[in-house]
Scaffold this motif. Structure first.
Motif, PDB file in Angstrom:
ATOM      1  N   GLY A   7      22.659 105.546  -7.043  1.00  0.00           N
ATOM      2  CA  GLY A   7      21.717 106.167  -8.119  1.00  0.00           C
ATOM      3  C   GLY A   7      21.984 107.720  -8.046  1.00  0.00           C
ATOM      4  N   LYS A   8      22.688 108.140  -7.058  1.00  0.00           N
ATOM      5  CA  LYS A   8      23.072 109.453  -6.657  1.00  0.00           C
ATOM      6  C   LYS A   8      24.327 109.989  -7.581  1.00  0.00           C
ATOM      7  CE  LYS A   8      21.181 109.417  -2.110  1.00  0.00           C
ATOM      8  NZ  LYS A   8      21.517 109.413  -0.767  1.00  0.00           N
ATOM      9  N   GLU A   9      24.310 111.077  -7.742  1.00  0.00           N
ATOM     10  CA  GLU A   9      25.596 111.785  -8.253  1.00  0.00           C
ATOM     11  C   GLU A   9      26.455 112.181  -7.195  1.00  0.00           C
ATOM     12  OE1 GLU A   9      26.601 112.359 -11.675  1.00  0.00           O
ATOM     13  OE2 GLU A   9      24.739 111.441 -12.385  1.00  0.00           O
ATOM     14  N   CYS A  10      27.671 111.664  -7.646  1.00  0.00           N
ATOM     15  CA  CYS A  10      28.931 111.969  -6.482  1.00  0.00           C
ATOM     16  C   CYS A  10      29.937 112.372  -7.330  1.00  0.00           C
ATOM     17  CB  CYS A  10      29.337 110.721  -5.812  1.00  0.00           C
ATOM     18  SG  CYS A  10      30.494 111.143  -4.714  1.00  0.00           S
ATOM     19  N   PRO A  11      30.566 113.504  -7.057  1.00  0.00           N
ATOM     20  CA  PRO A  11      31.662 114.141  -8.203  1.00  0.00           C
ATOM     21  C   PRO A  11      33.148 113.234  -7.750  1.00  0.00           C
ATOM     22  CG  PRO A  11      31.384 115.677  -6.093  1.00  0.00           C
ATOM     23  CD  PRO A  11      30.101 114.620  -6.396  1.00  0.00           C
ATOM     24  N   TYR A  12      33.173 112.552  -6.662  1.00  0.00           N
ATOM     25  CA  TYR A  12      34.475 111.975  -6.182  1.00  0.00           C
ATOM     26  C   TYR A  12      34.384 110.408  -6.642  1.00  0.00           C
ATOM     27  CZ  TYR A  12      35.311 115.747  -3.597  1.00  0.00           C
ATOM     28  OH  TYR A  12      35.408 117.316  -3.167  1.00  0.00           O
ATOM     29  N   PHE A  13      33.074 109.913  -7.293  1.00  0.00           N
ATOM     30  CA  PHE A  13      33.005 108.464  -7.704  1.00  0.00           C
ATOM     31  C   PHE A  13      33.447 108.227  -9.082  1.00  0.00           C
ATOM     32  CE2 PHE A  13      30.909 104.940  -9.646  1.00  0.00           C
ATOM     33  CZ  PHE A  13      31.451 103.980  -9.032  1.00  0.00           C
ATOM     34  N   TYR A  14      34.108 107.257  -9.317  1.00  0.00           N
ATOM     35  CA  TYR A  14      34.661 107.193 -10.746  1.00  0.00           C
ATOM     36  C   TYR A  14      34.548 105.596 -10.867  1.00  0.00           C
ATOM     37  CZ  TYR A  14      37.971 106.574 -14.614  1.00  0.00           C
ATOM     38  OH  TYR A  14      38.203 106.059 -16.203  1.00  0.00           O
ATOM     39  N   GLY A  15      34.174 105.366 -12.218  1.00  0.00           N
ATOM     40  CA  GLY A  15      33.874 104.040 -12.742  1.00  0.00           C
ATOM     41  C   GLY A  15      34.333 103.901 -14.162  1.00  0.00           C
ATOM     42  N   ASP A  16      35.066 102.976 -14.225  1.00  0.00           N
ATOM     43  CA  ASP A  16      35.429 102.627 -15.640  1.00  0.00           C
ATOM     44  C   ASP A  16      34.865 101.408 -16.052  1.00  0.00           C
ATOM     45  OD1 ASP A  16      36.678 102.511 -18.061  1.00  0.00           O
ATOM     46  OD2 ASP A  16      38.636 102.407 -17.351  1.00  0.00           O
ATOM     47  N   TYR A  17      34.065 101.157 -17.031  1.00  0.00           N
ATOM     48  CA  TYR A  17      33.187  99.952 -17.373  1.00  0.00           C
ATOM     49  C   TYR A  17      33.672  99.947 -18.979  1.00  0.00           C
ATOM     50  CZ  TYR A  17      31.133 101.192 -13.299  1.00  0.00           C
ATOM     51  OH  TYR A  17      30.932 101.546 -11.929  1.00  0.00           O
ATOM     52  N   HIS A  18      34.445 100.610 -19.644  1.00  0.00           N
ATOM     53  CA  HIS A  18      34.873 100.516 -20.916  1.00  0.00           C
ATOM     54  C   HIS A  18      35.240  99.171 -21.515  1.00  0.00           C
ATOM     55  CE1 HIS A  18      35.346 102.116 -24.953  1.00  0.00           C
ATOM     56  NE2 HIS A  18      36.710 101.885 -24.984  1.00  0.00           N
ATOM     57  N   ARG A  19      34.964  98.669 -22.614  1.00  0.00           N
ATOM     58  CA  ARG A  19      35.093  97.306 -23.150  1.00  0.00           C
ATOM     59  C   ARG A  19      35.583  96.209 -21.844  1.00  0.00           C
ATOM     60  NH1 ARG A  19      39.201  98.893 -28.258  1.00  0.00           N
ATOM     61  NH2 ARG A  19      37.831 100.157 -29.096  1.00  0.00           N
ATOM     62  N   GLY A  20      34.548  96.146 -21.119  1.00  0.00           N
ATOM     63  CA  GLY A  20      34.646  95.153 -20.199  1.00  0.00           C
ATOM     64  C   GLY A  20      35.625  95.134 -18.904  1.00  0.00           C
ATOM     65  N   LYS A  21      35.923  96.464 -18.783  1.00  0.00           N
ATOM     66  CA  LYS A  21      36.692  96.932 -17.384  1.00  0.00           C
ATOM     67  C   LYS A  21      35.523  96.778 -16.355  1.00  0.00           C
ATOM     68  CE  LYS A  21      40.306  99.317 -19.628  1.00  0.00           C
ATOM     69  NZ  LYS A  21      40.959 100.932 -19.487  1.00  0.00           N
ATOM     70  N   HIS A  22      35.938  96.585 -15.179  1.00  0.00           N
ATOM     71  CA  HIS A  22      35.208  97.090 -14.113  1.00  0.00           C
ATOM     72  C   HIS A  22      36.082  97.494 -12.907  1.00  0.00           C
ATOM     73  CE1 HIS A  22      31.501  96.484 -11.719  1.00  0.00           C
ATOM     74  NE2 HIS A  22      32.245  96.208 -10.701  1.00  0.00           N
ATOM     75  N   HIS A  23      36.367  98.696 -13.094  1.00  0.00           N
ATOM     76  CA  HIS A  23      37.130  99.452 -11.971  1.00  0.00           C
ATOM     77  C   HIS A  23      36.262 100.404 -11.432  1.00  0.00           C
ATOM     78  CE1 HIS A  23      40.395 101.420 -10.157  1.00  0.00           C
ATOM     79  NE2 HIS A  23      40.165 102.531 -10.735  1.00  0.00           N
ATOM     80  N   GLU A  24      36.306 100.528 -10.145  1.00  0.00           N
ATOM     81  CA  GLU A  24      35.486 101.717  -9.519  1.00  0.00           C
ATOM     82  C   GLU A  24      36.363 102.066  -8.369  1.00  0.00           C
ATOM     83  OE1 GLU A  24      30.951  99.893  -9.882  1.00  0.00           O
ATOM     84  OE2 GLU A  24      32.166  99.145  -8.242  1.00  0.00           O
ATOM     85  N   GLU A  25      36.078 103.406  -7.979  1.00  0.00           N
ATOM     86  CA  GLU A  25      36.918 104.027  -6.811  1.00  0.00           C
ATOM     87  C   GLU A  25      36.448 105.308  -6.508  1.00  0.00           C
ATOM     88  OE1 GLU A  25      40.278 106.653  -9.121  1.00  0.00           O
ATOM     89  OE2 GLU A  25      40.866 104.781  -8.805  1.00  0.00           O
ATOM     90  N   CYS A  26      36.842 105.610  -5.330  1.00  0.00           N
ATOM     91  CA  CYS A  26      36.251 106.925  -4.843  1.00  0.00           C
ATOM     92  C   CYS A  26      37.511 107.878  -4.696  1.00  0.00           C
ATOM     93  CB  CYS A  26      35.627 106.580  -3.336  1.00  0.00           C
ATOM     94  SG  CYS A  26      35.092 108.132  -2.337  1.00  0.00           S
ATOM     95  N   ARG A  27      37.570 108.954  -5.205  1.00  0.00           N
ATOM     96  CA  ARG A  27      38.708 109.589  -5.265  1.00  0.00           C
ATOM     97  C   ARG A  27      38.735 110.768  -3.909  1.00  0.00           C
ATOM     98  NH1 ARG A  27      38.515 111.102 -11.548  1.00  0.00           N
ATOM     99  NH2 ARG A  27      39.433 108.929 -12.223  1.00  0.00           N
ATOM    100  N   LEU A  28      37.958 110.615  -3.073  1.00  0.00           N
ATOM    101  CA  LEU A  28      37.890 111.319  -1.899  1.00  0.00           C
ATOM    102  C   LEU A  28      38.501 110.660  -0.969  1.00  0.00           C
ATOM    103  CD1 LEU A  28      36.737 113.900  -0.340  1.00  0.00           C
ATOM    104  CD2 LEU A  28      34.788 112.684   0.555  1.00  0.00           C
ATOM    105  N   LEU A  29      38.100 109.113  -0.999  1.00  0.00           N
ATOM    106  CA  LEU A  29      38.568 108.150   0.140  1.00  0.00           C
ATOM    107  C   LEU A  29      39.633 107.073  -0.535  1.00  0.00           C
ATOM    108  CD1 LEU A  29      34.972 107.138   1.568  1.00  0.00           C
ATOM    109  CD2 LEU A  29      36.888 108.764   2.648  1.00  0.00           C
ATOM    110  N   LYS A  30      40.486 107.666  -1.421  1.00  0.00           N
ATOM    111  CA  LYS A  30      41.443 106.886  -2.114  1.00  0.00           C
ATOM    112  C   LYS A  30      42.601 106.515  -1.158  1.00  0.00           C
ATOM    113  CE  LYS A  30      42.997 107.371  -6.484  1.00  0.00           C
ATOM    114  NZ  LYS A  30      43.593 108.309  -7.788  1.00  0.00           N
ATOM    115  N   LYS A  31      43.030 107.145  -0.187  1.00  0.00           N
ATOM    116  CA  LYS A  31      44.119 106.859   0.496  1.00  0.00           C
ATOM    117  C   LYS A  31      43.514 106.526   2.120  1.00  0.00           C
ATOM    118  CE  LYS A  31      47.251 109.375  -2.072  1.00  0.00           C
ATOM    119  NZ  LYS A  31      48.049 110.401  -2.239  1.00  0.00           N
ATOM    120  N   SER A  32      42.553 106.030   2.031  1.00  0.00           N
ATOM    121  CA  SER A  32      41.910 105.659   3.374  1.00  0.00           C
ATOM    122  C   SER A  32      42.220 104.560   3.937  1.00  0.00           C
ATOM    123  CB  SER A  32      40.297 105.976   3.495  1.00  0.00           C
ATOM    124  OG  SER A  32      39.945 104.861   2.531  1.00  0.00           O
ATOM    125  N   ASN A  33      42.101 104.442   5.168  1.00  0.00           N
ATOM    126  CA  ASN A  33      42.455 103.003   5.872  1.00  0.00           C
ATOM    127  C   ASN A  33      41.517 102.740   6.681  1.00  0.00           C
ATOM    128  OD1 ASN A  33      43.553 100.663   6.498  1.00  0.00           O
ATOM    129  ND2 ASN A  33      45.237 101.541   8.103  1.00  0.00           N
TER     130      ASN A  33
END
Length: 108
Positions: A7-33
């Motif tokens: 429930g916190k605001e994060c500038p690096y979190f991205y969620g796409d829920y438009h028209r039934g999509k369910h895509h979430e990602e962290c743009r800070l840790l995008k290429k992490s292993n």
């Protein structure tokens, strides 16, 4: 964007829920292993850091690190100041060049 698990605001979190999509990602840790999962947001310090310090010269970078025996993974964040061109020791306070720390708030 608001993280659904915390429930916190994060500038690096991205969620796409438009028209039934369910895509979430962290743009800070995008290429992490190992790859990012939503469970890492629970203990991530980025929302608190951005709430405490909104300096436009500070750039955050993060990685997912394992504990001693690899049982627990957590997000580790480091910061860099583009104005002074140096690593920031404490991202919650900043480099103290852009926003000087008053003696009242310094630890004795």
């Amino acid at each position: 964007m608001r993280v659904p698990t915390t429930g916190k605001e994060c500038p690096y979190f991205y969620g796409d829920y438009h028209r039934g999509k369910h895509h979430e990602e962290c743009r800070l840790l995008k290429k992490s292993n190992p790859p990012w999962e939503l469970k890492y947001c629970i203990s991530c310090p980025v929302p608190e850091i951005t709430r405490a310090n909104a300096c436009p010269h500070m750039i955050l970078s993060g990685a997912i690190k394992s504990s001693l025996f690899g049982l627990k993974k957590r997000v580790v964040v480091s910061a860099y100041c583009t104005k002074t061109l140096q690593d920031v020791e404490n991202p919650y306070l900043g480099c103290s060049e852009c926003h000087p720390i008053i003696d009242l708030f310094k630890e004795a």
